[in-house]
Write a protein that holds these residues in place. Structure first.
Motif, PDB file in Angstrom:
ATOM      1  N   ILE A 250       0.834  -1.202   0.000  1.00  0.00           N
ATOM      2  CA  ILE A 250       0.000   0.000   0.000  1.00  0.00           C
ATOM      3  C   ILE A 250       0.869   1.253   0.000  1.00  0.00           C
ATOM      4  O   ILE A 250       1.630   1.490   0.945  1.00  0.00           O
ATOM      5  CB  ILE A 250      -0.944   0.011   1.216  1.00  0.00           C
ATOM      6  N   THR A 251       0.760   2.027  -1.053  1.00  0.00           N
ATOM      7  CA  THR A 251       1.518   3.270  -1.157  1.00  0.00           C
ATOM      8  C   THR A 251       1.086   4.224  -0.042  1.00  0.00           C
ATOM      9  O   THR A 251      -0.088   4.408   0.215  1.00  0.00           O
ATOM     10  CB  THR A 251       1.284   3.926  -2.524  1.00  0.00           C
ATOM     11  N   GLY A 252       2.064   4.828   0.597  1.00  0.00           N
ATOM     12  CA  GLY A 252       1.766   5.729   1.707  1.00  0.00           C
ATOM     13  C   GLY A 252       2.006   5.085   3.050  1.00  0.00           C
ATOM     14  O   GLY A 252       2.207   5.784   4.052  1.00  0.00           O
ATOM     15  N   ARG A 253       2.011   3.752   3.077  1.00  0.00           N
ATOM     16  CA  ARG A 253       2.271   3.054   4.337  1.00  0.00           C
ATOM     17  C   ARG A 253       3.685   2.488   4.413  1.00  0.00           C
ATOM     18  O   ARG A 253       4.168   2.165   5.495  1.00  0.00           O
ATOM     19  CB  ARG A 253       1.269   1.915   4.539  1.00  0.00           C
ATOM     20  N   VAL A 254       4.304   2.306   3.248  1.00  0.00           N
ATOM     21  CA  VAL A 254       5.638   1.715   3.236  1.00  0.00           C
ATOM     22  C   VAL A 254       6.564   2.517   2.328  1.00  0.00           C
ATOM     23  O   VAL A 254       6.128   3.302   1.485  1.00  0.00           O
ATOM     24  CB  VAL A 254       5.610   0.246   2.742  1.00  0.00           C
ATOM     25  N   GLN A 255       7.858   2.288   2.521  1.00  0.00           N
ATOM     26  CA  GLN A 255       8.884   2.777   1.609  1.00  0.00           C
ATOM     27  C   GLN A 255       9.667   1.574   1.093  1.00  0.00           C
ATOM     28  O   GLN A 255       9.771   0.554   1.777  1.00  0.00           O
ATOM     29  CB  GLN A 255       9.818   3.762   2.328  1.00  0.00           C
ATOM     30  N   ARG A 256      10.218   1.713  -0.110  1.00  0.00           N
ATOM     31  CA  ARG A 256      10.906   0.592  -0.749  1.00  0.00           C
ATOM     32  C   ARG A 256      12.315   1.007  -1.155  1.00  0.00           C
ATOM     33  O   ARG A 256      12.527   2.113  -1.637  1.00  0.00           O
ATOM     34  CB  ARG A 256      10.141   0.131  -1.997  1.00  0.00           C
ATOM     35  N   ARG A 257      13.243   0.073  -1.004  1.00  0.00           N
ATOM     36  CA  ARG A 257      14.605   0.265  -1.499  1.00  0.00           C
ATOM     37  C   ARG A 257      15.137  -1.053  -2.031  1.00  0.00           C
ATOM     38  O   ARG A 257      14.928  -2.098  -1.396  1.00  0.00           O
ATOM     39  CB  ARG A 257      15.528   0.800  -0.395  1.00  0.00           C
ATOM     40  N   PRO A 258      15.799  -1.055  -3.185  1.00  0.00           N
ATOM     41  CA  PRO A 258      16.366  -2.307  -3.700  1.00  0.00           C
ATOM     42  C   PRO A 258      17.424  -2.840  -2.732  1.00  0.00           C
ATOM     43  O   PRO A 258      18.161  -2.076  -2.109  1.00  0.00           O
ATOM     44  CB  PRO A 258      17.005  -1.895  -5.036  1.00  0.00           C
ATOM     45  N   TRP A 259      17.485  -4.148  -2.622  1.00  0.00           N
ATOM     46  CA  TRP A 259      18.482  -4.787  -1.769  1.00  0.00           C
ATOM     47  C   TRP A 259      19.837  -4.763  -2.467  1.00  0.00           C
ATOM     48  O   TRP A 259      19.929  -4.921  -3.678  1.00  0.00           O
ATOM     49  CB  TRP A 259      18.063  -6.228  -1.490  1.00  0.00           C
ATOM     50  N   ALA A 260      20.890  -4.533  -1.689  1.00  0.00           N
ATOM     51  CA  ALA A 260      22.245  -4.517  -2.247  1.00  0.00           C
ATOM     52  C   ALA A 260      23.137  -5.515  -1.488  1.00  0.00           C
ATOM     53  O   ALA A 260      23.093  -5.557  -0.251  1.00  0.00           O
ATOM     54  CB  ALA A 260      22.825  -3.117  -2.163  1.00  0.00           C
ATOM     55  N   PRO A 261      23.940  -6.308  -2.221  1.00  0.00           N
ATOM     56  CA  PRO A 261      23.986  -6.386  -3.680  1.00  0.00           C
ATOM     57  C   PRO A 261      22.699  -7.011  -4.221  1.00  0.00           C
ATOM     58  O   PRO A 261      22.042  -7.793  -3.541  1.00  0.00           O
ATOM     59  CB  PRO A 261      25.199  -7.277  -3.953  1.00  0.00           C
ATOM     60  N   ALA A 262      22.357  -6.641  -5.453  1.00  0.00           N
ATOM     61  CA  ALA A 262      21.073  -7.042  -6.035  1.00  0.00           C
ATOM     62  C   ALA A 262      20.922  -8.559  -6.083  1.00  0.00           C
ATOM     63  O   ALA A 262      21.860  -9.283  -6.441  1.00  0.00           O
ATOM     64  CB  ALA A 262      20.941  -6.465  -7.440  1.00  0.00           C
ATOM     65  N   ILE A 263      19.718  -9.024  -5.704  1.00  0.00           N
ATOM     66  CA  ILE A 263      19.379 -10.446  -5.811  1.00  0.00           C
ATOM     67  C   ILE A 263      18.237 -10.556  -6.821  1.00  0.00           C
ATOM     68  O   ILE A 263      17.096 -10.198  -6.520  1.00  0.00           O
ATOM     69  CB  ILE A 263      18.939 -11.031  -4.459  1.00  0.00           C
ATOM     70  N   PRO A 264      18.518 -11.004  -8.060  1.00  0.00           N
ATOM     71  CA  PRO A 264      17.458 -11.114  -9.067  1.00  0.00           C
ATOM     72  C   PRO A 264      16.404 -12.134  -8.659  1.00  0.00           C
ATOM     73  O   PRO A 264      16.718 -13.175  -8.064  1.00  0.00           O
ATOM     74  CB  PRO A 264      18.209 -11.569 -10.326  1.00  0.00           C
ATOM     75  N   VAL A 265      15.163 -11.828  -8.970  1.00  0.00           N
ATOM     76  CA  VAL A 265      14.042 -12.738  -8.703  1.00  0.00           C
ATOM     77  C   VAL A 265      13.232 -12.869  -9.985  1.00  0.00           C
ATOM     78  O   VAL A 265      12.794 -11.855 -10.548  1.00  0.00           O
ATOM     79  CB  VAL A 265      13.142 -12.218  -7.566  1.00  0.00           C
ATOM     80  N   GLN A 266      13.047 -14.090 -10.452  1.00  0.00           N
ATOM     81  CA  GLN A 266      12.283 -14.324 -11.668  1.00  0.00           C
ATOM     82  C   GLN A 266      10.949 -14.985 -11.358  1.00  0.00           C
ATOM     83  O   GLN A 266      10.845 -15.781 -10.422  1.00  0.00           O
ATOM     84  CB  GLN A 266      13.076 -15.221 -12.632  1.00  0.00           C
ATOM     85  N   LEU A 267       9.950 -14.633 -12.156  1.00  0.00           N
ATOM     86  CA  LEU A 267       8.660 -15.314 -12.098  1.00  0.00           C
ATOM     87  C   LEU A 267       8.664 -16.362 -13.203  1.00  0.00           C
ATOM     88  O   LEU A 267       8.874 -16.044 -14.375  1.00  0.00           O
ATOM     89  CB  LEU A 267       7.518 -14.325 -12.309  1.00  0.00           C
ATOM     90  N   PHE A 268       8.439 -17.614 -12.817  1.00  0.00           N
ATOM     91  CA  PHE A 268       8.482 -18.719 -13.767  1.00  0.00           C
ATOM     92  C   PHE A 268       7.076 -19.249 -14.061  1.00  0.00           C
ATOM     93  O   PHE A 268       6.268 -19.442 -13.146  1.00  0.00           O
ATOM     94  CB  PHE A 268       9.336 -19.873 -13.224  1.00  0.00           C
ATOM     95  N   LEU A 269       6.840 -19.471 -15.342  1.00  0.00           N
ATOM     96  CA  LEU A 269       5.664 -20.217 -15.771  1.00  0.00           C
ATOM     97  C   LEU A 269       6.076 -21.678 -15.840  1.00  0.00           C
ATOM     98  O   LEU A 269       7.027 -22.029 -16.551  1.00  0.00           O
ATOM     99  CB  LEU A 269       5.195 -19.735 -17.141  1.00  0.00           C
ATOM    100  N   LEU A 270       5.389 -22.532 -15.094  1.00  0.00           N
ATOM    101  CA  LEU A 270       5.743 -23.946 -15.036  1.00  0.00           C
ATOM    102  C   LEU A 270       4.669 -24.779 -15.724  1.00  0.00           C
ATOM    103  O   LEU A 270       3.472 -24.572 -15.508  1.00  0.00           O
ATOM    104  CB  LEU A 270       5.879 -24.405 -13.576  1.00  0.00           C
ATOM    105  N   THR A 271       5.108 -25.717 -16.546  1.00  0.00           N
ATOM    106  CA  THR A 271       4.188 -26.646 -17.211  1.00  0.00           C
ATOM    107  C   THR A 271       4.818 -28.027 -17.214  1.00  0.00           C
ATOM    108  O   THR A 271       6.047 -28.171 -17.107  1.00  0.00           O
ATOM    109  CB  THR A 271       3.894 -26.221 -18.663  1.00  0.00           C
ATOM    110  N   ALA A 272       3.978 -29.046 -17.350  1.00  0.00           N
ATOM    111  CA  ALA A 272       4.488 -30.404 -17.487  1.00  0.00           C
ATOM    112  C   ALA A 272       5.042 -30.585 -18.893  1.00  0.00           C
ATOM    113  O   ALA A 272       4.425 -30.149 -19.869  1.00  0.00           O
ATOM    114  CB  ALA A 272       3.379 -31.417 -17.207  1.00  0.00           C
ATOM    115  N   SER A 273       6.204 -31.204 -19.014  1.00  0.00           N
ATOM    116  CA  SER A 273       6.868 -31.315 -20.315  1.00  0.00           C
ATOM    117  C   SER A 273       6.048 -32.107 -21.327  1.00  0.00           C
ATOM    118  O   SER A 273       6.195 -31.921 -22.528  1.00  0.00           O
ATOM    119  CB  SER A 273       8.239 -31.972 -20.138  1.00  0.00           C
ATOM    120  N   HIS A 274       5.156 -32.978 -20.850  1.00  0.00           N
ATOM    121  CA  HIS A 274       4.377 -33.828 -21.760  1.00  0.00           C
ATOM    122  C   HIS A 274       2.993 -33.244 -22.070  1.00  0.00           C
ATOM    123  O   HIS A 274       2.208 -33.874 -22.765  1.00  0.00           O
ATOM    124  CB  HIS A 274       4.200 -35.212 -21.145  1.00  0.00           C
TER     125      HIS A 274
END
Length: 300
Positions: A250-274
């Motif tokens: 919620i904007t106005g209730r929190v402040q944000r800062r990137p973590w250092a050193p940067a830790i990349p986070v990916q969103l993965f789409l997962l499916t069954a190979s078959h």
């Protein structure tokens, strides 16, 4: 027991009377009585005791009911399928997501996708990644979303969005100039909110702290990033969370800062190979990717 026997028996067990079962099944009371009598005759034992016109299930009936309950659910599924075939809206997309993405990304993605596929049925569920893998392998879901690549031979992982771990603090914790700068482990102060020991992203944060010679004390430990975010919003402390959770705070209730050193986070789409995705499922995946990237872009 024949299928008709099971239907009648299950209806009686649910409503407790012959007349009630007849109403549920849309048949006459004599028809219900006849089927029940034939069922008991074939089984060679009574399923109900008749006392002053009332039916009381026997112990054997209670045991049978547990098993017929499973079959009844399957029958309901078959009826829904048949109704869908009749109306030509048979496709059902089964999506499983970790709670983080279900809350932060899916609402916008589903809203957009539904405009294109107003008639397609979509079943949503939330699990942690280890359970998601089993769900996909067993064919109980068509696609899934996770912040982890399970690296399983039977699972295809496709990265559809990427951000970085982010520090959340209650509003007023930092100046505007400080908010523009990344924050390292030495900047973690006050009450700290940590993650469970087996949390993969939490382990990365712990490792980063140790590499910087910092050993923060987390007096509050939570199971999900959403709980950590809610605690920060309430002013309960500072937390390091994934970028999607941080962006949806919620904007106005929190402040944000990137973590250092940067830790990349990916969103993965997962499916069954078959199991290749249907057109509707692939479009849903596209909508999710678009919503996830938009979520990160709108964060201040």
């Amino acid at each position: 027991m024949r299928l008709r026997h099971i239907e009648v028996f299950h209806a009686i067990m649910q409503v407790g009377t012959i007349s009630g079962a007849a109403q549920v099944l849309h048949i006459s009371q004599p028809a219900v009585t006849k089927v029940l009598q034939h069922c008991e005759l074939q089984l060679g034992m009574p399923l109900f005791e008749r006392v002053r016109g009332k039916l009381y299930p026997t112990p054997e009936a209670h045991r049978l009911f547990v098993e017929t309950e499973k079959l009844n659910r399957d029958l309901q599924g078959i009826r829904r399928l048949a109704a869908g075939l009749k109306s030509r809206t048979v496709e059902t997309i089964r999506l499983v997501s970790t709670p983080t993405i279900a809350i932060s990304v899916l609402p916008d993605a589903m809203t957009e996708w539904r405009r294109q596929f107003p008639q397609t049925r979509c079943e949503l569920a939330t699990h942690h990644t280890s359970e998601i893998v089993n769900t996909l392998r067993l064919g109980e879901a068509d696609l899934a979303l996770s912040l982890q690549d399970p690296r399983h031979p039977g699972i295809v992982a496709e990265a559809i969005a990427q951000g970085v771990m982010t520090v959340l603090a209650p509003a007023g914790s930092w100046s505007a100039a400080e908010c523009a700068q990344p924050l390292g482990a030495d900047g973690l102060t006050g009450e700290l909110i940590g993650h469970a020991d087996n949390d993969p992203l939490g382990e990365l944060v712990d490792a980063a702290c140790e590499a910087q010679g910092i050993h923060p004390v987390f007096r509050t430990v939570v199971q999900t990033y959403q709980i950590a975010r809610s605690l920060v919003e309430a002013g309960a402390g500072m937390a390091v969370v994934d970028p999607f959770t941080a962006a949806s705070a919620i904007t106005g209730r929190v402040q944000r800062r990137p973590w250092a050193p940067a830790i990349p986070v990916q969103l993965f789409l997962l499916t069954a190979s078959h199991s290749p995705l249907s057109h509707g499922a692939r479009e849903l995946a596209n909508s999710i990717g678009t919503a996830a990237r938009a979520c990160l872009e709108k964060a201040p």
